[in-house]
Motif scaffolding. Structure first.
Motif, PDB file in Angstrom:
ATOM      1  N   TRP A  13       0.859  -1.175   0.000  1.00  0.00           N
ATOM      2  CA  TRP A  13       0.000   0.000   0.000  1.00  0.00           C
ATOM      3  C   TRP A  13       0.895   1.224   0.000  1.00  0.00           C
ATOM      4  CZ3 TRP A  13      -1.290  -4.487   2.373  1.00  0.00           C
ATOM      5  CH2 TRP A  13      -2.519  -5.016   2.043  1.00  0.00           C
ATOM      6  N   ILE A  14       0.616   2.124  -0.895  1.00  0.00           N
ATOM      7  CA  ILE A  14       1.388   3.354  -1.035  1.00  0.00           C
ATOM      8  C   ILE A  14       0.454   4.515  -0.723  1.00  0.00           C
ATOM      9  CG2 ILE A  14       2.721   4.796  -2.610  1.00  0.00           C
ATOM     10  CD1 ILE A  14       3.238   2.230  -4.242  1.00  0.00           C
ATOM     11  N   SER A  15       0.915   5.398   0.157  1.00  0.00           N
ATOM     12  CA  SER A  15       0.077   6.532   0.514  1.00  0.00           C
ATOM     13  C   SER A  15       0.958   7.733   0.822  1.00  0.00           C
ATOM     14  CB  SER A  15      -0.784   6.196   1.724  1.00  0.00           C
ATOM     15  OG  SER A  15      -1.720   7.228   1.950  1.00  0.00           O
ATOM     16  N   SER A  16       0.332   8.868   0.950  1.00  0.00           N
ATOM     17  CA  SER A  16       1.054  10.086   1.311  1.00  0.00           C
ATOM     18  C   SER A  16       0.093  11.027   2.031  1.00  0.00           C
ATOM     19  CB  SER A  16       1.621  10.769   0.072  1.00  0.00           C
ATOM     20  OG  SER A  16       0.590  11.183  -0.778  1.00  0.00           O
ATOM     21  N   GLN A  25       2.282  -8.007   3.398  1.00  0.00           N
ATOM     22  CA  GLN A  25       2.610  -9.339   3.909  1.00  0.00           C
ATOM     23  C   GLN A  25       3.116  -9.272   5.338  1.00  0.00           C
ATOM     24  OE1 GLN A  25       2.198 -12.026   1.861  1.00  0.00           O
ATOM     25  NE2 GLN A  25       2.796 -13.503   3.396  1.00  0.00           N
ATOM     26  N   THR A  26       4.046  -8.336   5.614  1.00  0.00           N
ATOM     27  CA  THR A  26       4.680  -8.270   6.932  1.00  0.00           C
ATOM     28  C   THR A  26       4.172  -7.127   7.797  1.00  0.00           C
ATOM     29  OG1 THR A  26       6.474  -6.850   6.144  1.00  0.00           O
ATOM     30  CG2 THR A  26       6.798  -9.243   5.975  1.00  0.00           C
ATOM     31  N   GLY A  27       3.544  -6.122   7.199  1.00  0.00           N
ATOM     32  CA  GLY A  27       3.087  -4.957   7.950  1.00  0.00           C
ATOM     33  C   GLY A  27       4.182  -3.931   8.178  1.00  0.00           C
ATOM     34  N   GLU A  28       5.364  -4.141   7.591  1.00  0.00           N
ATOM     35  CA  GLU A  28       6.476  -3.204   7.766  1.00  0.00           C
ATOM     36  C   GLU A  28       6.144  -1.883   7.081  1.00  0.00           C
ATOM     37  OE1 GLU A  28      11.180  -2.729   6.587  1.00  0.00           O
ATOM     38  OE2 GLU A  28      10.122  -4.555   6.054  1.00  0.00           O
ATOM     39  N   VAL A  29       6.384  -0.793   7.783  1.00  0.00           N
ATOM     40  CA  VAL A  29       6.095   0.544   7.264  1.00  0.00           C
ATOM     41  C   VAL A  29       7.409   1.256   7.009  1.00  0.00           C
ATOM     42  CG1 VAL A  29       4.979   2.754   7.749  1.00  0.00           C
ATOM     43  CG2 VAL A  29       3.960   0.638   8.591  1.00  0.00           C
ATOM     44  N   GLN A  30       7.526   1.879   5.839  1.00  0.00           N
ATOM     45  CA  GLN A  30       8.696   2.680   5.514  1.00  0.00           C
ATOM     46  C   GLN A  30       8.223   4.010   4.963  1.00  0.00           C
ATOM     47  OE1 GLN A  30      11.559   0.780   3.061  1.00  0.00           O
ATOM     48  NE2 GLN A  30      11.909  -0.878   4.501  1.00  0.00           N
ATOM     49  N   GLY A  31       9.003   5.029   5.229  1.00  0.00           N
ATOM     50  CA  GLY A  31       8.654   6.349   4.741  1.00  0.00           C
ATOM     51  C   GLY A  31       9.240   7.411   5.637  1.00  0.00           C
ATOM     52  N   SER A  32       8.779   8.624   5.448  1.00  0.00           N
ATOM     53  CA  SER A  32       9.296   9.739   6.231  1.00  0.00           C
ATOM     54  C   SER A  32       8.159  10.391   7.005  1.00  0.00           C
ATOM     55  CB  SER A  32       9.960  10.762   5.312  1.00  0.00           C
ATOM     56  OG  SER A  32       9.038  11.220   4.346  1.00  0.00           O
ATOM     57  N   SER A  33       8.549  11.095   8.065  1.00  0.00           N
ATOM     58  CA  SER A  33       7.560  11.800   8.873  1.00  0.00           C
ATOM     59  C   SER A  33       8.110  13.174   9.230  1.00  0.00           C
ATOM     60  CB  SER A  33       7.248  11.013  10.148  1.00  0.00           C
ATOM     61  OG  SER A  33       8.417  10.872  10.918  1.00  0.00           O
ATOM     62  N   PRO A  34       7.232  14.109   9.550  1.00  0.00           N
ATOM     63  CA  PRO A  34       7.700  15.449   9.893  1.00  0.00           C
ATOM     64  C   PRO A  34       8.475  15.460  11.210  1.00  0.00           C
ATOM     65  CG  PRO A  34       5.322  15.288  10.165  1.00  0.00           C
ATOM     66  CD  PRO A  34       5.784  14.004   9.573  1.00  0.00           C
ATOM     67  N   LYS A  35       9.492  16.292  11.280  1.00  0.00           N
ATOM     68  CA  LYS A  35      10.301  16.437  12.498  1.00  0.00           C
ATOM     69  C   LYS A  35      10.081  17.844  13.051  1.00  0.00           C
ATOM     70  CE  LYS A  35      12.561  12.559  11.506  1.00  0.00           C
ATOM     71  NZ  LYS A  35      11.683  11.914  10.568  1.00  0.00           N
ATOM     72  N   SER A  36       9.966  17.932  14.364  1.00  0.00           N
ATOM     73  CA  SER A  36       9.764  19.215  15.021  1.00  0.00           C
ATOM     74  C   SER A  36      11.116  19.750  15.493  1.00  0.00           C
ATOM     75  CB  SER A  36       8.823  19.046  16.210  1.00  0.00           C
ATOM     76  OG  SER A  36       8.820  20.218  16.994  1.00  0.00           O
ATOM     77  N   ALA A  37      11.535  20.876  14.956  1.00  0.00           N
ATOM     78  CA  ALA A  37      12.803  21.481  15.345  1.00  0.00           C
ATOM     79  C   ALA A  37      12.783  21.860  16.825  1.00  0.00           C
ATOM     80  CB  ALA A  37      13.091  22.701  14.482  1.00  0.00           C
ATOM     81  N   LEU A  38      11.650  22.310  17.325  1.00  0.00           N
ATOM     82  CA  LEU A  38      11.529  22.692  18.734  1.00  0.00           C
ATOM     83  C   LEU A  38      11.743  21.483  19.645  1.00  0.00           C
ATOM     84  CD1 LEU A  38      10.834  24.785  20.903  1.00  0.00           C
ATOM     85  CD2 LEU A  38       8.432  24.149  20.598  1.00  0.00           C
ATOM     86  N   LYS A  39      11.085  20.362  19.348  1.00  0.00           N
ATOM     87  CA  LYS A  39      11.231  19.167  20.186  1.00  0.00           C
ATOM     88  C   LYS A  39      12.652  18.615  20.130  1.00  0.00           C
ATOM     89  CE  LYS A  39       6.410  17.773  19.909  1.00  0.00           C
ATOM     90  NZ  LYS A  39       5.457  16.770  19.411  1.00  0.00           N
ATOM     91  N   ILE A  40      13.258  18.618  18.964  1.00  0.00           N
ATOM     92  CA  ILE A  40      14.638  18.142  18.830  1.00  0.00           C
ATOM     93  C   ILE A  40      15.580  19.026  19.638  1.00  0.00           C
ATOM     94  CG2 ILE A  40      16.543  17.826  17.192  1.00  0.00           C
ATOM     95  CD1 ILE A  40      14.397  16.967  15.131  1.00  0.00           C
TER      96      ILE A  40
END
Length: 93
Positions: A41-44, A59-74
């Motif tokens: 499944w491909i989504s955005s 098949q495995t449920g493995e998720v790959q992709g990117s997510s937003p990062k918060s500069a303040l939290k980092i």
């Protein structure tokens, strides 16, 4: 063919109690793809004007992709880590 047949029976048995006769006919000609993961499944989604894509292997449920990062939290985490290191330095000194 024996390995393929046993793999197919194992997959079928995951959802069934009894498996009858399984006919397998494999034919490989003019193979074009080196790797293929199906189902996938491909989504955005869009967050603050930027598009983030992700992929889920069905098949495995493995998720790959990117997510937003918060500069303040980092930044907050970096400051906390630096404070802990400084405190340990002065305590163990």
């Amino acid at each position: 063919s024996r390995i393929i047949r046993s793999d197919i029976k194992a997959i079928i048995k995951r959802g069934c109690d009894v498996v009858g006769t399984v006919n397998v006919c494999t034919n490989y000609t003019d193979i074009k793809y080196k790797h293929m993961l199906l189902p996938v499944w491909i989504s955005s989604y869009q967050f603050r004007g930027k598009v983030y894509n992700f992929f889920v292997n069905g098949q495995t449920g493995e998720v790959q992709g990117s997510s937003p990062k918060s500069a303040l939290k980092i930044s907050i985490i970096a400051v906390i880590i630096a404070a802990v290191i400084a405190a340990l330095y002065f305590i163990l000194r």
